[in-house]
Design a protein around this motif. Structure first.
Motif, PDB file in Angstrom:
ATOM      1  N   PHE A  34     -15.924   8.067 -16.438  1.00 50.35           N
ATOM      2  CA  PHE A  34     -15.841   9.717 -16.549  1.00 50.35           C
ATOM      3  C   PHE A  34     -16.623  10.932 -16.896  1.00 50.35           C
ATOM      4  O   PHE A  34     -16.724  11.834 -17.226  1.00 50.35           O
ATOM      5  N   MET A  86      -6.001   6.864 -14.328  1.00 53.98           N
ATOM      6  CA  MET A  86      -6.795   6.864 -13.131  1.00 53.98           C
ATOM      7  C   MET A  86      -8.064   6.358 -12.979  1.00 53.98           C
ATOM      8  O   MET A  86      -8.522   7.387 -12.479  1.00 53.98           O
ATOM      9  N   ALA A  87      -8.814   5.766 -12.146  1.00 53.81           N
ATOM     10  CA  ALA A  87     -10.402   5.259 -12.301  1.00 53.81           C
ATOM     11  C   ALA A  87     -10.693   3.748 -11.516  1.00 53.81           C
ATOM     12  O   ALA A  87      -9.742   2.987 -12.052  1.00 53.81           O
ATOM     13  N   THR A  88     -11.716   4.536 -10.895  1.00 60.85           N
ATOM     14  CA  THR A  88     -11.926   2.872  -9.683  1.00 60.85           C
ATOM     15  C   THR A  88     -13.671   3.173 -10.282  1.00 60.85           C
ATOM     16  O   THR A  88     -14.258   4.324 -10.016  1.00 60.85           O
ATOM     17  N   CYS A  93     -15.410   1.731  -5.176  1.00 52.89           N
ATOM     18  CA  CYS A  93     -13.593   2.374  -4.472  1.00 52.89           C
ATOM     19  C   CYS A  93     -14.433   2.408  -2.839  1.00 52.89           C
ATOM     20  O   CYS A  93     -14.162   1.943  -2.703  1.00 52.89           O
ATOM     21  N   HIS A  94     -12.978   2.583  -2.161  1.00 51.09           N
ATOM     22  CA  HIS A  94     -12.668   3.159  -1.217  1.00 51.09           C
ATOM     23  C   HIS A  94     -12.500   1.330  -0.793  1.00 51.09           C
ATOM     24  O   HIS A  94     -12.930   1.308   0.823  1.00 51.09           O
ATOM     25  N   ARG A  95     -11.471   1.107  -1.199  1.00 51.24           N
ATOM     26  CA  ARG A  95     -12.037  -0.320  -0.754  1.00 51.24           C
ATOM     27  C   ARG A  95      -9.908  -0.565  -0.377  1.00 51.24           C
ATOM     28  O   ARG A  95      -9.477  -1.431  -0.851  1.00 51.24           O
ATOM     29  N   GLY A  96      -9.454   1.037  -1.481  1.00 46.71           N
ATOM     30  CA  GLY A  96      -7.241   0.585  -1.326  1.00 46.71           C
ATOM     31  C   GLY A  96      -7.366   0.444  -2.713  1.00 46.71           C
ATOM     32  O   GLY A  96      -6.146   0.364  -2.929  1.00 46.71           O
ATOM     33  N   GLY A  98      -7.584   1.646  -5.813  1.00 49.48           N
ATOM     34  CA  GLY A  98      -7.151   3.241  -6.462  1.00 49.48           C
ATOM     35  C   GLY A  98      -5.488   3.662  -5.862  1.00 49.48           C
ATOM     36  O   GLY A  98      -4.458   3.161  -6.729  1.00 49.48           O
ATOM     37  N   SER A  99      -5.548   3.067  -4.313  1.00 50.09           N
ATOM     38  CA  SER A  99      -4.161   3.141  -3.628  1.00 50.09           C
ATOM     39  C   SER A  99      -3.090   2.216  -4.302  1.00 50.09           C
ATOM     40  O   SER A  99      -1.810   1.855  -4.669  1.00 50.09           O
ATOM     41  N   LYS A 122      -7.938  15.330  -7.147  1.00 51.94           N
ATOM     42  CA  LYS A 122      -7.559  14.708  -6.698  1.00 51.94           C
ATOM     43  C   LYS A 122      -6.399  14.745  -5.670  1.00 51.94           C
ATOM     44  O   LYS A 122      -5.973  14.357  -5.137  1.00 51.94           O
ATOM     45  N   PHE A 125      -5.075  12.641  -2.535  1.00 52.26           N
ATOM     46  CA  PHE A 125      -5.550  11.354  -2.258  1.00 52.26           C
ATOM     47  C   PHE A 125      -4.121  10.995  -3.094  1.00 52.26           C
ATOM     48  O   PHE A 125      -3.194   9.615  -2.786  1.00 52.26           O
ATOM     49  N   TYR A 126      -3.552  11.739  -3.393  1.00 56.21           N
ATOM     50  CA  TYR A 126      -1.590  11.209  -4.594  1.00 56.21           C
ATOM     51  C   TYR A 126      -1.172  12.025  -3.477  1.00 56.21           C
ATOM     52  O   TYR A 126      -0.208  11.067  -2.925  1.00 56.21           O
ATOM     53  N   ARG A 128      -1.269  11.253  -0.291  1.00 57.62           N
ATOM     54  CA  ARG A 128      -0.870  10.270   1.019  1.00 57.62           C
ATOM     55  C   ARG A 128      -0.518   9.012   0.349  1.00 57.62           C
ATOM     56  O   ARG A 128       0.629   9.025   0.917  1.00 57.62           O
TER      57      ARG A 128
HETATM   58  C1  COA Z   1      -9.360   8.584  -7.306  1.00 55.23           C
HETATM   59  C2  COA Z   1     -10.302   7.583  -7.293  1.00 55.23           C
HETATM   60  C3  COA Z   1      -8.984   6.803  -8.029  1.00 55.23           C
HETATM   61  C4  COA Z   1      -9.407   6.640  -5.583  1.00 55.23           C
HETATM   62  O1  COA Z   1     -10.118   5.312  -6.218  1.00 55.23           O
HETATM   63  P1  COA Z   1     -10.565   4.533  -5.078  1.00 55.23           P
HETATM   64  O2  COA Z   1      -9.755   3.098  -5.785  1.00 55.23           O
HETATM   65  O3  COA Z   1     -11.408   4.870  -4.109  1.00 55.23           O
HETATM   66  O4  COA Z   1      -9.165   4.408  -3.777  1.00 55.23           O
HETATM   67  P2  COA Z   1      -8.793   3.697  -2.651  1.00 55.23           P
HETATM   68  O5  COA Z   1      -9.918   3.369  -1.829  1.00 55.23           O
HETATM   69  O6  COA Z   1      -7.078   3.472  -2.930  1.00 55.23           O
HETATM   70  O7  COA Z   1      -8.967   5.575  -1.559  1.00 55.23           O
HETATM   71  C5  COA Z   1      -9.370   6.455  -1.610  1.00 55.23           C
HETATM   72  C6  COA Z   1      -9.943   6.668  -0.461  1.00 55.23           C
HETATM   73  O8  COA Z   1     -10.781   5.848   0.816  1.00 55.23           O
HETATM   74  C7  COA Z   1      -9.714   5.574   1.886  1.00 55.23           C
HETATM   75  N1  COA Z   1      -9.356   3.771   1.583  1.00 55.23           N
HETATM   76  C8  COA Z   1      -8.435   3.528   1.372  1.00 55.23           C
HETATM   77  N2  COA Z   1      -7.894   2.875   1.376  1.00 55.23           N
HETATM   78  C9  COA Z   1      -9.035   2.387   1.940  1.00 55.23           C
HETATM   79  C10 COA Z   1      -9.977   0.887   2.673  1.00 55.23           C
HETATM   80  N3  COA Z   1      -8.680  -0.366   2.242  1.00 55.23           N
HETATM   81  N4  COA Z   1     -10.898   0.999   3.290  1.00 55.23           N
HETATM   82  C11 COA Z   1     -11.463   1.938   3.263  1.00 55.23           C
HETATM   83  N5  COA Z   1     -10.960   2.880   2.753  1.00 55.23           N
HETATM   84  C12 COA Z   1     -10.159   3.371   2.359  1.00 55.23           C
HETATM   85  C13 COA Z   1      -8.665   6.561   1.647  1.00 55.23           C
HETATM   86  O9  COA Z   1      -7.791   6.997   2.710  1.00 55.23           O
HETATM   87  C14 COA Z   1      -9.056   7.542   0.374  1.00 55.23           C
HETATM   88  O10 COA Z   1      -9.652   8.450   1.028  1.00 55.23           O
HETATM   89  P3  COA Z   1      -9.051   9.996   0.239  1.00 55.23           P
HETATM   90  O11 COA Z   1      -9.171  10.018  -0.699  1.00 55.23           O
HETATM   91  O12 COA Z   1     -10.127  11.470   1.590  1.00 55.23           O
HETATM   92  O13 COA Z   1      -7.599  10.474   0.971  1.00 55.23           O
HETATM   93  C15 COA Z   1     -11.629   7.272  -7.201  1.00 55.23           C
HETATM   94  O14 COA Z   1     -12.152   8.371  -6.799  1.00 55.23           O
HETATM   95  C16 COA Z   1     -12.596   7.279  -9.135  1.00 55.23           C
HETATM   96  O15 COA Z   1     -12.134   7.333 -10.078  1.00 55.23           O
HETATM   97  N6  COA Z   1     -12.831   8.672  -9.134  1.00 55.23           N
HETATM   98  C17 COA Z   1     -12.858   9.213 -10.641  1.00 55.23           C
HETATM   99  C18 COA Z   1     -12.018   9.734 -11.323  1.00 55.23           C
HETATM  100  C19 COA Z   1     -10.823  10.436 -10.732  1.00 55.23           C
HETATM  101  O16 COA Z   1     -11.830  11.503 -10.621  1.00 55.23           O
HETATM  102  N7  COA Z   1      -9.555   9.646 -11.540  1.00 55.23           N
HETATM  103  C20 COA Z   1      -8.677  10.599 -11.134  1.00 55.23           C
HETATM  104  C21 COA Z   1      -8.574  11.738 -11.307  1.00 55.23           C
HETATM  105  S1  COA Z   1      -7.404  13.361 -10.873  1.00 55.23           S
END
Ligand code: COA
Length: 182
Positions: A34, A86-88, A93-96, A98-99, A122, A125-126, A128
């Protein structure tokens, strides 16, 4: 994207179960994600509840917290959980990850609480993952009474258990806290 070779695990821990070292590691990771806006208020808001700590091998790469928080609709005080920090880490990121954390936190809310709430920007993201923007009005209880307030940024999002009688078109009231009220 590099292939994962280490095990991915999620620890579920109450704040009081975390050692000083683990708390330091967590705060450092959250500041990395952050930046400077992750101040003392943000840190305080994420303490006192359940932490979901996702590790790649030993490295903490993603986190989310659920903190018990006063929620009320009309005269009904709700057993509420509030989502925080919530943070990755960027490289993970994009490995699932956060989900996965959101899904685990959502299951906890739907099994054991009346409502889950947090403020987010975001939305997709939520959304979904079954969360929605609160459609009614939001308020905070202050010493002068109830004031209509929303989050400083983004929207209030919520998740309810099955067969809930909470009305997402109605009023939702929480307590005032330091920093962003929602
Ligand atoms: C928002 C956040 C927590 C998402 O974390 P993440 O670990 O990347 O989450 P996921 O991988 O589960 O999903 C992120 C995206 O990747 C995609 N994804 C999910 N699983 C995936 C996988 N196995 N492979 C590729 N992409 C994937 C999802 O479709 C999602 O896309 P979208 O956001 O466009 O819908 C991260 O980007 C973050 O920390 N951001 C900065 C802090 C922040 O803003 N926190 C939230 C405050 S509201």
């Amino acid at each position: 994207m590099a292939r994962l070779t280490e095990p991915v695990t999620v620890q579920v821990r109450h704040t009081e179960e975390l050692s000083e070292k683990e708390l330091h590691e967590l705060r450092k990771m959250l500041v990395e994600v952050f930046g400077a806006r992750y101040d003392d208020n943000a840190w305080d808001h994420c303490l006192g509840g359940i932490h979901y700590l996702l590790r790649y091998g030993d490295k903490l790469v993603a986190h989310g917290a659920l903190v018990p928080r006063y929620m009320r609709q009309g005269d009904r005080v709700l057993r509420g959980m509030y989502g925080e920090s919530m943070a990755t880490l960027d490289d993970w990121c994009h490995r699932g990850f956060g989900s996965t954390i959101v899904a685990m936190a959502t299951a906890e809310i739907r099994l054991n609480y009346d409502i889950g709430v947090f403020a987010a920007s975001k939305y997709s993201f939520y959304e979904r993952l079954g969360w929605d923007k609160w459609r009614g009005q939001t308020f905070v209880e202050t010493e002068h009474g109830i004031e209509a307030r929303g989050p400083d940024r983004g929207a209030v999002m919520f998740r309810l258990p099955r067969h809930s009688t909470v009305d997402p078109d109605g009023d939702l009231i929480t307590n005032l806290r330091s920093g962003d009220p929602w």
